[in-house]
Motif scaffolding. Structure first.
Motif, PDB file in Angstrom:
ATOM      1  N   ALA A 106       0.841  -1.213   0.000  1.00 28.13           N
ATOM      2  CA  ALA A 106       0.000   0.000   0.000  1.00 28.13           C
ATOM      3  C   ALA A 106       0.873   1.259   0.000  1.00 28.13           C
ATOM      4  O   ALA A 106       0.573   2.247  -0.693  1.00 28.13           O
ATOM      5  CB  ALA A 106      -0.915  -0.014   1.215  1.00 28.13           C
ATOM      6  N   ALA A 107       1.967   1.225   0.796  1.00 27.81           N
ATOM      7  CA  ALA A 107       2.869   2.381   0.832  1.00 27.81           C
ATOM      8  C   ALA A 107       3.527   2.614  -0.519  1.00 27.81           C
ATOM      9  O   ALA A 107       3.672   3.758  -0.980  1.00 27.81           O
ATOM     10  CB  ALA A 107       3.937   2.164   1.901  1.00 27.81           C
ATOM     11  N   LEU A 108       3.925   1.527  -1.201  1.00 26.65           N
ATOM     12  CA  LEU A 108       4.528   1.655  -2.535  1.00 26.65           C
ATOM     13  C   LEU A 108       3.536   2.239  -3.528  1.00 26.65           C
ATOM     14  O   LEU A 108       3.881   3.116  -4.335  1.00 26.65           O
ATOM     15  CB  LEU A 108       5.008   0.278  -2.995  1.00 26.65           C
ATOM     16  CG  LEU A 108       5.683   0.224  -4.371  1.00 26.65           C
ATOM     17  CD1 LEU A 108       6.962   1.048  -4.360  1.00 26.65           C
ATOM     18  CD2 LEU A 108       5.979  -1.212  -4.761  1.00 26.65           C
ATOM     19  N   LYS A 109       2.281   1.802  -3.444  1.00 24.73           N
ATOM     20  CA  LYS A 109       1.254   2.321  -4.347  1.00 24.73           C
ATOM     21  C   LYS A 109       1.010   3.810  -4.095  1.00 24.73           C
ATOM     22  O   LYS A 109       0.885   4.610  -5.028  1.00 24.73           O
ATOM     23  CB  LYS A 109      -0.038   1.526  -4.142  1.00 24.73           C
ATOM     24  CG  LYS A 109      -1.103   1.826  -5.185  1.00 24.73           C
ATOM     25  CD  LYS A 109      -2.307   0.923  -5.005  1.00 24.73           C
ATOM     26  CE  LYS A 109      -3.387   1.228  -6.070  1.00 24.73           C
ATOM     27  NZ  LYS A 109      -4.566   0.392  -5.878  1.00 24.73           N
ATOM     28  N   ALA A 110       0.961   4.190  -2.790  1.00 24.56           N
ATOM     29  CA  ALA A 110       0.761   5.612  -2.455  1.00 24.56           C
ATOM     30  C   ALA A 110       1.934   6.453  -2.943  1.00 24.56           C
ATOM     31  O   ALA A 110       1.752   7.572  -3.449  1.00 24.56           O
ATOM     32  CB  ALA A 110       0.602   5.757  -0.942  1.00 24.56           C
ATOM     33  N   GLN A 111       3.155   5.910  -2.812  1.00 21.02           N
ATOM     34  CA  GLN A 111       4.333   6.631  -3.283  1.00 21.02           C
ATOM     35  C   GLN A 111       4.297   6.827  -4.798  1.00 21.02           C
ATOM     36  O   GLN A 111       4.637   7.890  -5.313  1.00 21.02           O
ATOM     37  CB  GLN A 111       5.593   5.870  -2.877  1.00 21.02           C
ATOM     38  CG  GLN A 111       6.898   6.577  -3.249  1.00 21.02           C
ATOM     39  CD  GLN A 111       8.104   5.752  -2.892  1.00 21.02           C
ATOM     40  OE1 GLN A 111       7.962   4.666  -2.359  1.00 21.02           O
ATOM     41  NE2 GLN A 111       9.287   6.265  -3.181  1.00 21.02           N
ATOM     42  N   GLN A 112       3.855   5.816  -5.529  1.00 24.24           N
ATOM     43  CA  GLN A 112       3.760   5.932  -6.988  1.00 24.24           C
ATOM     44  C   GLN A 112       2.722   6.977  -7.390  1.00 24.24           C
ATOM     45  O   GLN A 112       2.938   7.781  -8.301  1.00 24.24           O
ATOM     46  CB  GLN A 112       3.407   4.570  -7.586  1.00 24.24           C
ATOM     47  CG  GLN A 112       4.549   3.556  -7.516  1.00 24.24           C
ATOM     48  CD  GLN A 112       4.097   2.145  -7.791  1.00 24.24           C
ATOM     49  OE1 GLN A 112       2.898   1.914  -7.982  1.00 24.24           O
ATOM     50  NE2 GLN A 112       5.023   1.203  -7.782  1.00 24.24           N
ATOM     51  N   GLU A 113       1.574   6.990  -6.683  1.00 19.03           N
ATOM     52  CA  GLU A 113       0.551   7.994  -6.987  1.00 19.03           C
ATOM     53  C   GLU A 113       1.061   9.406  -6.691  1.00 19.03           C
ATOM     54  O   GLU A 113       0.820  10.339  -7.449  1.00 19.03           O
ATOM     55  CB  GLU A 113      -0.707   7.713  -6.160  1.00 19.03           C
ATOM     56  CG  GLU A 113      -1.452   6.453  -6.617  1.00 19.03           C
ATOM     57  CD  GLU A 113      -2.643   6.153  -5.728  1.00 19.03           C
ATOM     58  OE1 GLU A 113      -2.831   6.881  -4.735  1.00 19.03           O
ATOM     59  OE2 GLU A 113      -3.383   5.196  -6.015  1.00 19.03           O
ATOM     60  N   MET A 114       1.800   9.558  -5.553  1.00 19.64           N
ATOM     61  CA  MET A 114       2.335  10.874  -5.215  1.00 19.64           C
ATOM     62  C   MET A 114       3.376  11.329  -6.234  1.00 19.64           C
ATOM     63  O   MET A 114       3.407  12.492  -6.639  1.00 19.64           O
ATOM     64  CB  MET A 114       2.965  10.825  -3.819  1.00 19.64           C
ATOM     65  CG  MET A 114       3.384  12.202  -3.293  1.00 19.64           C
ATOM     66  SD  MET A 114       4.126  12.089  -1.654  1.00 19.64           S
ATOM     67  CE  MET A 114       2.713  11.535  -0.709  1.00 19.64           C
ATOM     68  N   SER A 115       4.238  10.412  -6.689  1.00 16.70           N
ATOM     69  CA  SER A 115       5.232  10.777  -7.695  1.00 16.70           C
ATOM     70  C   SER A 115       4.570  11.140  -9.016  1.00 16.70           C
ATOM     71  O   SER A 115       5.073  11.955  -9.776  1.00 16.70           O
ATOM     72  CB  SER A 115       6.220   9.627  -7.895  1.00 16.70           C
ATOM     73  OG  SER A 115       5.559   8.513  -8.465  1.00 16.70           O
ATOM     74  N   THR A 116       3.408  10.525  -9.307  1.00 18.48           N
ATOM     75  CA  THR A 116       2.664  10.889 -10.528  1.00 18.48           C
ATOM     76  C   THR A 116       2.105  12.301 -10.410  1.00 18.48           C
ATOM     77  O   THR A 116       2.120  13.075 -11.361  1.00 18.48           O
ATOM     78  CB  THR A 116       1.514   9.886 -10.752  1.00 18.48           C
ATOM     79  OG1 THR A 116       2.059   8.569 -10.806  1.00 18.48           O
ATOM     80  CG2 THR A 116       0.794  10.192 -12.057  1.00 18.48           C
ATOM     81  N   GLN A 117       1.612  12.653  -9.197  1.00 19.53           N
ATOM     82  CA  GLN A 117       1.031  13.987  -8.991  1.00 19.53           C
ATOM     83  C   GLN A 117       2.105  15.061  -8.908  1.00 19.53           C
ATOM     84  O   GLN A 117       1.937  16.157  -9.419  1.00 19.53           O
ATOM     85  CB  GLN A 117       0.191  14.007  -7.709  1.00 19.53           C
ATOM     86  CG  GLN A 117      -1.057  13.126  -7.793  1.00 19.53           C
ATOM     87  CD  GLN A 117      -1.727  12.974  -6.455  1.00 19.53           C
ATOM     88  OE1 GLN A 117      -1.299  13.555  -5.467  1.00 19.53           O
ATOM     89  NE2 GLN A 117      -2.784  12.179  -6.410  1.00 19.53           N
ATOM     90  N   GLN A 118       3.234  14.731  -8.243  1.00 22.20           N
ATOM     91  CA  GLN A 118       4.277  15.729  -8.006  1.00 22.20           C
ATOM     92  C   GLN A 118       5.523  15.428  -8.821  1.00 22.20           C
ATOM     93  O   GLN A 118       6.636  15.470  -8.326  1.00 22.20           O
ATOM     94  CB  GLN A 118       4.630  15.771  -6.519  1.00 22.20           C
ATOM     95  CG  GLN A 118       3.460  16.140  -5.626  1.00 22.20           C
ATOM     96  CD  GLN A 118       3.837  16.121  -4.166  1.00 22.20           C
ATOM     97  OE1 GLN A 118       4.945  15.756  -3.808  1.00 22.20           O
ATOM     98  NE2 GLN A 118       2.915  16.519  -3.322  1.00 22.20           N
ATOM     99  N   ARG A 119       5.346  15.069 -10.065  1.00 21.86           N
ATOM    100  CA  ARG A 119       6.499  14.765 -10.908  1.00 21.86           C
ATOM    101  C   ARG A 119       7.243  16.044 -11.251  1.00 21.86           C
ATOM    102  O   ARG A 119       6.689  17.149 -11.203  1.00 21.86           O
ATOM    103  CB  ARG A 119       6.043  14.065 -12.184  1.00 21.86           C
ATOM    104  CG  ARG A 119       5.067  14.858 -13.019  1.00 21.86           C
ATOM    105  CD  ARG A 119       4.936  14.241 -14.392  1.00 21.86           C
ATOM    106  NE  ARG A 119       4.394  12.907 -14.343  1.00 21.86           N
ATOM    107  CZ  ARG A 119       3.114  12.619 -14.570  1.00 21.86           C
ATOM    108  NH1 ARG A 119       2.241  13.599 -14.795  1.00 21.86           N
ATOM    109  NH2 ARG A 119       2.679  11.382 -14.537  1.00 21.86           N
ATOM    110  N   SER A 120       8.509  15.919 -11.649  1.00 25.64           N
ATOM    111  CA  SER A 120       9.343  17.064 -11.983  1.00 25.64           C
ATOM    112  C   SER A 120       8.921  17.665 -13.316  1.00 25.64           C
ATOM    113  O   SER A 120       8.125  17.082 -14.067  1.00 25.64           O
ATOM    114  CB  SER A 120      10.812  16.634 -12.052  1.00 25.64           C
ATOM    115  OG  SER A 120      10.977  15.719 -13.116  1.00 25.64           O
ATOM    116  N   ALA A 121       9.519  18.848 -13.613  1.00 21.41           N
ATOM    117  CA  ALA A 121       9.196  19.535 -14.866  1.00 21.41           C
ATOM    118  C   ALA A 121       9.618  18.697 -16.074  1.00 21.41           C
ATOM    119  O   ALA A 121       8.910  18.618 -17.075  1.00 21.41           O
ATOM    120  CB  ALA A 121       9.890  20.889 -14.896  1.00 21.41           C
TER     121      ALA A 121
END
Length: 491
Positions: A465-480
């Motif tokens: 679950a933590a890995l999935k949440a981290q992937q979703e957060m990286s999708t939302q807060q991806r770099s330029a």
């Protein structure tokens, strides 16, 4: 994806793939080194480090065994027995104090009774307030309603002001685009004519230099206009572009009209400038009528004092007053001047040493002149060295640029050869790794209790679950950069 509609739309961008794969490889390399150190009994360590590590482990094992033996068979010394006896006595005394009845004094009973009465009174008051309406809620609703009404009134005022400004901007008369340019040229022409009218009786050279000054002013104004056209602001460029588009569409006589926004602010700035100039001229000509009385009085008094001082200084220059001290110092100054004149007219007395060094200096001067004369036809060696080093520097610079170009082309070819990975490659890889770890842990807990296996499974579910949440957060807060490549991929 929308344009190509092919299977390559679900492919990871090359830049993201390159750096992510490199980071994964580095991480796996470090983990392999750590595991090798754990399992290979320090084979990769230097001999000294391995020796002291093994020695430290043996010492720790000995200490742990000794501590375990002392826990199982404690050694009781005389001091230990003494302090154990004291500790037992203290525990017995505490038990006696707990079992004894509590002795309360008169003052203690009095304050306990007051505290109990206060507690009962507060409970009764709270019970009576249960059926009433909270006055704090009424006040809160009132102020919230007032704040909402004020906010709505403020928005209404802003809307009315915007509509009024919009109507006012519609009523502004449009000016031609070259209005201020022509105005500046007319002002310069008027100043030039006024200056020439005031120089009718002046020499030809003065009139010529005045005309040249006005021509330079005109050229500077033209250069400034050209520069402002080239380096105009974003707003001006925007309105100029809109004007040109309107001119191309309409093709009418009104196409050569200045944009309303530029006209509005430029006219306002011109009016403000003219107002300030008029105020300055009024202060110059109206003899300080606009000043306060005290300021005007002291200004006039300062002017009168200055005029008196100037007149006195001029009178002293024309008719100097000679005092006794002045006559004395003037006489001394004349004597000094006479002595200097005598020294200048007297022949120069030179000693033997002076003549010797003068002759040496003259010979050195003649030798230097002769050497300079001989060097006139030769090529300067300094220039040859300078050209050589400049040529060497240029060659090194060109070689460096060539190396950079070759390296860039090699990197470009290498990046083309990188095999594209699917966008969810690392996501699936992480999930597979977690699943393998989970299966290995369960295999190692076959004989363990059910509770241990259950908690282990829960731990792996939380990790997933933590890995999935981290992937979703990286999708939302991806770099330029990631957003850029993702956008290009979607296009």
């Amino acid at each position: 994806a929308n344009k190509a509609a092919s299977t390559e739309s679900n492919v990871m961008p090359v830049a993201i793939q390159k750096f992510t794969v490199a980071a994964r490889e580095e991480k796996q390399k470090r983990q392999a080194e750590i595991e090798a150190l754990k399992t290979n009994k320090n084979d990769q360590m230097p001999a000294a480090q391995s020796y002291f590590t093994e020695k430290a482990k043996e010492d720790k094992a000995k200490r742990d065994a000794e501590n375990q033996r002392l826990k199982e068979n404690p050694v009781t010394t005389a001091a230990g027995a003494h302090f154990a006896k004291i500790e037992e006595q203290k525990k017995a005394e505490l038990e006696k104090v707990k079992e004894a009845p509590v002795i309360t004094h008169a003052a203690g009973e009095h304050f306990n009774r007051i505290a109990q009465e206060e507690k009962e009174r507060m409970a009764e008051a709270a019970k009576q307030r249960e059926g009433r309406e909270n006055p704090n809620l009424i006040a809160t609703d009132y102020f919230a309603r007032k704040e909402k009404e004020e906010k709505m009134a403020q928005e209404e005022r802003i809307r009315i002001a915007r509509e009024a400004a919009k109507e006012k901007s519609k009523a502004v008369e449009s000016l031609p685009a070259d209005y201020f340019t022509k105005q500046n040229e007319a002002r310069l022409e008027a100043e030039k004519q006024a200056a020439l009218d005031g120089l009718k009786d002046a020499p030809i050279a003065v009139r010529k230099m005045t005309l040249r000054g006005f021509e330079e002013k005109k050229a500077a104004l033209k250069a400034q206009q050209e520069m402002s056209t080239q380096q105009r602001s974003a707003a001006t460029s925007h309105f100029q572009k809109k004007q040109e588009e309107a001119a191309n569409k309409a093709a009418s006589t009104e196409s050569n009209v200045m944009p309303v926004a530029i006209q509005k602010f430029t006219v306002a700035a011109r009016e403000e400038k003219q107002k300030r100039q008029a105020e300055i001229e009024a202060l110059k000509t109206n003899k300080n009528d606009q000043m306060p009385a005290a300021q005007s009085y002291f200004t006039e008094k300062a002017k009168e004092d200055k005029a008196k001082r100037d007149a006195e200084n001029q009178r002293l220059k024309e008719n100097p007053v000679t005092t006794a001290a002045g006559a004395h110092f003037a006489k001394i100054e004349e004597q000094k001047k006479a002595e200097l004149e005598k020294v200048k007219e007297a022949p120069v007395i030179t000693h033997a040493a002076g003549e010797h060094f003068n002759r040496i200096a003259q010979e050195e001067k003649e030798r230097m002149a002769e050497a300079a004369k001989q060097r006139e036809g030769r090529e300067n060696p300094n220039l040859i060295a300078t050209d050589y080093f400049a040529r060497k520097e240029k060659e090194e610079k060109m070689a460096q640029e060539e190396r950079i170009r070759i390296a860039r082309e090699a990197a470009k070819e290498k990046s083309k050869a990188v095999e594209s990975l699917p966008a969810d490659y690392f996501t699936k890889q992480n999930e597979a790794r977690l699943e393998a770890e989970k299966q290995a842990a369960l295999d190692g807990l076959k004989d363990a209790p059910i509770a241990v296996r259950k908690m282990t499974l829960r731990g792996f579910e939380e990790k997933k679950a933590a890995l999935k949440a981290q992937q979703e957060m990286s999708t939302q807060q991806r770099s330029a950069a990631t957003s850029h490549f993702q956008k290009k991929q979607e296009e």
